[in-house]
Design an enzyme around this catalytic site. Structure first.
Site, PDB file in Angstrom:
ATOM      1  CE1 TYR A 105      -4.234  -3.577   5.686  1.00 48.60           C
ATOM      2  CE2 TYR A 105      -4.356  -4.712   7.792  1.00 48.60           C
ATOM      3  CZ  TYR A 105      -3.847  -4.607   6.512  1.00 48.60           C
ATOM      4  OH  TYR A 105      -2.936  -5.525   6.060  1.00 48.60           O
ATOM      5  CG  ASN A 124     -11.479  -0.634   8.326  1.00 49.93           C
ATOM      6  OD1 ASN A 124     -10.336  -0.873   8.694  1.00 49.93           O
ATOM      7  ND2 ASN A 124     -12.359  -1.573   8.051  1.00 49.93           N
ATOM      8  CG  HIS A 166      -6.934   4.878   0.788  1.00 50.45           C
ATOM      9  ND1 HIS A 166      -7.707   6.018   0.899  1.00 50.45           N
ATOM     10  CD2 HIS A 166      -7.656   3.894   1.406  1.00 50.45           C
ATOM     11  CE1 HIS A 166      -8.824   5.733   1.541  1.00 50.45           C
ATOM     12  NE2 HIS A 166      -8.822   4.458   1.870  1.00 50.45           N
ATOM     13  CE1 TYR A 198      -3.941  -2.092   0.372  1.00 50.19           C
ATOM     14  CE2 TYR A 198      -2.773  -3.147   2.177  1.00 50.19           C
ATOM     15  CZ  TYR A 198      -3.816  -3.122   1.280  1.00 50.19           C
ATOM     16  OH  TYR A 198      -4.740  -4.131   1.297  1.00 50.19           O
ATOM     17  CG  ASN A 242     -14.396   3.397   5.082  1.00 51.49           C
ATOM     18  OD1 ASN A 242     -15.532   3.806   5.311  1.00 51.49           O
ATOM     19  ND2 ASN A 242     -14.146   2.510   4.136  1.00 51.49           N
TER      20      ASN A 242
END
Length: 194
Positions: free
Chosen positions: A68, A70, A22, A17, A116
């Site tokens: 993560y 969220n 993001h 990631y 989120n």
């Protein structure tokens, strides 16, 4: 004017990631840590990578949650509660679909806008949404069904260069942000576009 005591950079953990859209917020905090010559280190107590520096005699803490996206609020609340940092003294840097690449905007308060990470932070801070946000534009894929793959994807070079430029603009106004002079920081930042 409330001085900022905590700057959070949102993203997802793990090498897969690292360079995704993001993770724009995490990239901002990494660059800020580098500019301040401090190292982010893992701190299990706060579920994240943390660092601290001083600005005009005030401690400023940096945080990149290693939860993560969220679950970002778990990390933010753990650190904010321990150091008794109020929401209005927190700045959260995050990716923003509603702004084009190369644009960065500051904002105080508001909803989560479907993000989120912001949703969980608001919930974990007891539904207090009065924290500041640094919104780093990543653009929108045009179709809501494509958003998940879009934000978890890597930006093409031209887009990444624009995001990098917007992070540079944001770093340039950080002295005003840290001093609590958001009006001045907004005037300067909102005129910039890569």
């Amino acid at each position: 004017m409330t001085a900022i005591q905590l700057i959070v950079g949102l993203g997802n953990p793990g090498p897969e990631y690292e360079q995704t859209r993001h993770n724009a917020g995490a990239l901002f905090v990494e660059r800020l840590a580098s500019a301040q010559r401090v190292s982010l280190t893992a701190d299990k107590k706060y579920f994240g990578l943390t660092a601290k520096f001083s600005h005009q005699g005030n401690d400023v803490r940096l945080l990149i949650p290693t939860t993560y996206m969220n679950r970002s609020g778990q990390s933010v609340a753990a650190l904010a509660n321990f150091f008794r940092i109020k929401p209005e003294a927190i700045l959260v840097a995050h990716d923003e679909l509603d702004l084009p690449p190369g644009v960065a905007k500051l904002k105080r308060g508001g909803g989560h806008g479907g993000h989120n990470g912001l949703r969980d932070i608001i919930a974990q801070l007891g539904n207090q949404n009065d924290f500041h946000r640094l919104r780093l534009g990543i653009g929108h894929p045009g179709d809501a069904k494509l958003v998940s793959n879009f934000v978890l994807g890597r930006a093409p070079r031209a887009e990444q260069e624009k995001l990098d430029a917007s992070i540079d603009f944001a770093l340039g106004v950080m002295p005003d942000v840290l001093a609590g002079d958001f009006a001045k920081a907004m005037r300067e930042l909102h005129c910039q576009k890569a």
